[in-house]
Design a protein around this motif. Structure first.
Motif, PDB file in Angstrom:
ATOM      1  N   VAL A  53      -2.026   6.529   3.085  1.00 42.75           N
ATOM      2  CA  VAL A  53      -1.793   5.171   2.646  1.00 42.75           C
ATOM      3  C   VAL A  53      -2.903   4.607   3.199  1.00 42.75           C
ATOM      4  O   VAL A  53      -3.447   4.700   4.138  1.00 42.75           O
ATOM      5  N   THR A  54      -3.119   3.252   2.665  1.00 43.07           N
ATOM      6  CA  THR A  54      -3.902   2.498   3.055  1.00 43.07           C
ATOM      7  C   THR A  54      -3.614   1.147   2.588  1.00 43.07           C
ATOM      8  O   THR A  54      -3.069   0.879   1.821  1.00 43.07           O
ATOM      9  N   ASN A  55      -4.452   0.207   3.351  1.00 43.52           N
ATOM     10  CA  ASN A  55      -3.980  -1.326   3.098  1.00 43.52           C
ATOM     11  C   ASN A  55      -5.491  -2.099   2.680  1.00 43.52           C
ATOM     12  O   ASN A  55      -5.455  -3.087   2.637  1.00 43.52           O
ATOM     13  N   CYS A  56      -6.067  -1.123   2.397  1.00 45.44           N
ATOM     14  CA  CYS A  56      -7.726  -1.711   1.964  1.00 45.44           C
ATOM     15  C   CYS A  56      -7.522  -2.359   0.664  1.00 45.44           C
ATOM     16  O   CYS A  56      -7.101  -1.430  -0.424  1.00 45.44           O
ATOM     17  N   GLY A  57      -7.838  -3.410   0.323  1.00 46.87           N
ATOM     18  CA  GLY A  57      -7.659  -4.209  -0.782  1.00 46.87           C
ATOM     19  C   GLY A  57      -8.404  -3.531  -2.069  1.00 46.87           C
ATOM     20  O   GLY A  57      -7.845  -3.336  -3.173  1.00 46.87           O
ATOM     21  N   TYR A 117       1.118   6.715  -7.045  1.00 47.72           N
ATOM     22  CA  TYR A 117      -0.098   7.296  -7.277  1.00 47.72           C
ATOM     23  C   TYR A 117      -0.192   8.797  -6.971  1.00 47.72           C
ATOM     24  O   TYR A 117      -0.590   9.618  -7.683  1.00 47.72           O
ATOM     25  N   ASN A 118       0.574   9.265  -5.451  1.00 45.71           N
ATOM     26  CA  ASN A 118       0.569  10.395  -5.343  1.00 45.71           C
ATOM     27  C   ASN A 118       1.456  11.348  -6.212  1.00 45.71           C
ATOM     28  O   ASN A 118       1.073  12.424  -6.741  1.00 45.71           O
ATOM     29  N   LEU A 138      -6.818  -0.168  -2.834  1.00 44.57           N
ATOM     30  CA  LEU A 138      -5.484  -0.374  -3.659  1.00 44.57           C
ATOM     31  C   LEU A 138      -5.750  -0.611  -5.032  1.00 44.57           C
ATOM     32  O   LEU A 138      -4.892  -0.240  -5.977  1.00 44.57           O
ATOM     33  N   ARG A 139      -6.723  -1.697  -5.226  1.00 45.74           N
ATOM     34  CA  ARG A 139      -7.190  -1.952  -6.523  1.00 45.74           C
ATOM     35  C   ARG A 139      -7.605  -0.850  -7.339  1.00 45.74           C
ATOM     36  O   ARG A 139      -7.269  -0.569  -8.477  1.00 45.74           O
ATOM     37  N   GLY A 140      -8.400   0.083  -6.908  1.00 46.41           N
ATOM     38  CA  GLY A 140      -8.729   1.339  -7.624  1.00 46.41           C
ATOM     39  C   GLY A 140      -7.731   2.203  -7.817  1.00 46.41           C
ATOM     40  O   GLY A 140      -7.772   2.661  -8.997  1.00 46.41           O
ATOM     41  N   ARG A 141      -6.539   2.438  -6.914  1.00 44.51           N
ATOM     42  CA  ARG A 141      -5.520   3.177  -7.068  1.00 44.51           C
ATOM     43  C   ARG A 141      -4.732   2.635  -8.416  1.00 44.51           C
ATOM     44  O   ARG A 141      -4.408   3.355  -9.241  1.00 44.51           O
ATOM     45  N   GLY A 171       0.775  -1.237   0.032  1.00 42.86           N
ATOM     46  CA  GLY A 171       0.025   0.028   0.253  1.00 42.86           C
ATOM     47  C   GLY A 171       0.872   1.355   0.012  1.00 42.86           C
ATOM     48  O   GLY A 171       0.450   2.252  -0.584  1.00 42.86           O
ATOM     49  N   GLY A 172       1.991   1.388   0.776  1.00 40.03           N
ATOM     50  CA  GLY A 172       2.981   2.454   0.617  1.00 40.03           C
ATOM     51  C   GLY A 172       3.454   2.582  -0.669  1.00 40.03           C
ATOM     52  O   GLY A 172       3.442   3.843  -1.236  1.00 40.03           O
TER      53      GLY A 172
END
Length: 107
Positions: free
Chosen positions: A43-47, A33-34, A50-53, A26-27
């Motif tokens: 930062v997120t660890n949401c699956g 991304y940024n 992350l898939r969307g990013r 995620g990091g």
């Protein structure tokens, strides 16, 4: 959008990881991304996040590559047009009238 060779290779790596069904870090995803999309998200660890990013990065990379290819083809097109400029020569030949093809008009 700002792409470096390193960013492009990382995005392609993230896409490959996503397509295999694994989760990317995620990091790393958020840093790229940024940086590339000039956003400021946490930062997120949401699956699914992350898939969307990764999907957004993939779309941006696809647009970037298509624009680069389009500019390249325009440059080569302009170069060949300058080299192959047609010369205008007078045409003194008689022009024949073209025969009409197809069904005749109704009366």
């Amino acid at each position: 959008m700002k792409f470096t060779k390193e960013d492009i290779s990382l995005i392609e790596k993230f896409i490959e990881i996503r397509n295999k069904g694994y989760y990317a870090d995620g990091g790393q995803v958020t840093d790229v991304y940024n940086r590339v999309l000039e956003k400021n998200v946490n930062v997120t660890n949401c699956g699914s996040c992350l898939r969307g990013r990764i999907t957004e990065l993939e779309d941006a990379l696809r647009r970037f590559k298509s624009l680069a290819k389009q500019q390249e083809t325009e440059e080569t097109k302009n170069d060949t047009q300058e080299e192959n400029k047609p010369t205008v020569e007078p045409n003194n030949e008689a022009v024949e009238e073209k025969k009409r093809v197809g069904r005749p008009k109704k009366n």
